[in-house]
Design a protein around this motif. Structure first.
Motif, PDB file in Angstrom:
ATOM      1  N   UNK A 174       0.846  -1.191   0.000  1.00 50.14           N
ATOM      2  CA  UNK A 174       0.000   0.000   0.000  1.00 50.14           C
ATOM      3  C   UNK A 174       0.880   1.240   0.000  1.00 50.14           C
ATOM      4  N   UNK A 175       0.515   2.234  -0.825  1.00 48.05           N
ATOM      5  CA  UNK A 175       1.266   3.491  -0.845  1.00 48.05           C
ATOM      6  C   UNK A 175       0.294   4.639  -0.636  1.00 48.05           C
ATOM      7  N   UNK A 176       0.548   5.428   0.410  1.00 44.06           N
ATOM      8  CA  UNK A 176      -0.301   6.571   0.695  1.00 44.06           C
ATOM      9  C   UNK A 176       0.438   7.843   0.279  1.00 44.06           C
ATOM     10  N   UNK A 177      -0.091   8.512  -0.751  1.00 43.68           N
ATOM     11  CA  UNK A 177       0.565   9.715  -1.278  1.00 43.68           C
ATOM     12  C   UNK A 177       1.356   9.373  -2.523  1.00 43.68           C
ATOM     13  N   UNK A 178       0.786   9.707  -3.700  1.00 41.43           N
ATOM     14  CA  UNK A 178       1.469   9.329  -4.941  1.00 41.43           C
ATOM     15  C   UNK A 178       1.823  10.557  -5.785  1.00 41.43           C
TER      16      UNK A 178
END
Ligand SMILES: [Zn+2]
Ligand SMILES: [Zn+2]
Length: 343
Positions: free
Chosen positions: A174-178
């Motif tokens: 999961x990546x928060x902020x792309x």
């Protein structure tokens, strides 16, 4: 030998100019003719606020740390004039305890391009000619796309971030902020074998960018349906916080599974009510990530070899004499991701 060079120099908040300077080449190291550079968040902080965190611009400093070029002169037999190189902006001391442990990014006397951390400040790479240590020059093939190769430094940051999470093979990520960094983490995680890469952001535009960079699914941070990822104490093996925002960190803590890993990449201020209980009860491995070490070479290899295509992040280029306009455009996150300068 003295060479005339035009440099983008910052003297304070929103004060940047193109200055004629002299570079002295005394036959040691490598003289690089810089051809292209990428504008990074830290350059924008220096420009918009006159500082990055606690480090204020107190004297004129050349901006920039994401640069490539070709060899003009070198004392190194492998660096022939004309050889294209990506310039590693880090110059560790080589002798402190961290350098000896091969943790050069933690060097206690690091000299990093375009950084106001020390006095005198360390000049950056937004200039036509620069003398660097030959070890800072990483050659790449003549035919490689220069627009692509400029991404070596930010990609190195992101490969390092994925290394902080250990083996990603078959993992759910999961990546928060792309922004550009979150997107390059998505690409790096895919390249390192992640089974799925789910990205979240408050900007639809950033989410589309993440899809182009390899995200397997995207969710709007405000109105996306996170319920499936909250069951059983969280779905993801690994979460990357790349927004630098307390709400984004909370989201990561919610969706990462028990005994999962949370890598903090985004630079934010202090968090007044850090959710310590979630960290404890779910036994989350919380790890920071700062710059890179050998990952710079990996990034050059991956970009030259087409393992990662960063071009969805490319938003345009400016001549160095238009540095003001370039910094203004790059500051507008509704229109620009990565802006480049040509020298
Ligand atoms: Zn950067
Ligand atoms: Zn050191």
């Amino acid at each position: 030998m003295n060479i005339e060079t035009q440099s983008c120099v910052i003297t304070g908040k929103q004060q940047v100019s193109v200055t004629q300077q002299q570079v002295e080449w005394d036959g040691k190291g490598t003289l690089v003719r810089i051809t292209r550079g990428g504008i990074c968040g830290s350059d924008l902080h220096y420009y918009q606020e006159g500082k990055v965190g606690n480090f204020a611009v107190k004297m004129p400093m050349i901006l920039g740390h994401e640069v490539i070029g070709y060899v003009a002169e070198s004392d190194h037999p492998d660096l022939k004039p004309g050889q294209k190189v990506a310039v590693n902006p880090s110059k560790p001391c080589g002798s402190c305890k961290y350098c000896q442990r091969n943790q050069q990014n933690q060097c206690t006397s690091m000299r990093f391009f375009g950084s106001a951390m020390y006095l005198p400040h360390v000049d950056g790479g937004f200039t036509q000619y620069k003398v660097v240590d030959s070890a800072q020059c990483v050659p790449f093939p003549q035919e490689a796309d220069e627009k692509v190769m400029v991404f070596a430094e930010p990609l190195a940051v992101c490969i390092h971030a994925t290394h902080q999470a250990g083996d990603l093979h078959g993992k759910h990520v999961f990546i928060s902020g792309v922004g550009p960094i979150g997107c390059l983490i998505a690409a790096a995680a895919k390249a390192r074998g992640a089974a799925s890469v789910v990205c979240s952001d408050i900007s639809e535009r950033s989410l589309r960018m993440a899809q182009q960079m390899g995200a397997t699914a995207t969710l709007h941070a405000a109105d996306g349906d996170f319920a499936p990822y909250l069951a059983d104490k969280g779905y993801f093996d690994v979460a990357f916080e790349a927004a630098g925002h307390p709400a984004s960190l909370q989201r990561c803590l919610d969706v990462v599974c028990a005994r999962g890993t949370l890598v903090q990449v985004g630079m934010g201020g202090a968090i007044p009510d850090f959710p310590i209980m979630a960290l404890i009860a779910k036994e989350i491995n919380l790890v920071g990530s700062f710059r890179f070490t050998h990952e710079f070479n990996t990034a050059v290899e991956w970009l030259a070899g087409g393992v990662v295509n960063p071009l969805p992040l490319f938003s345009g280029e400016y001549d160095l004499r238009e540095i003001d306009a370039a910094l203004q455009f790059a500051s507008d996150k509704t229109r620009a991701a990565k802006v480049q300068l040509t020298f």
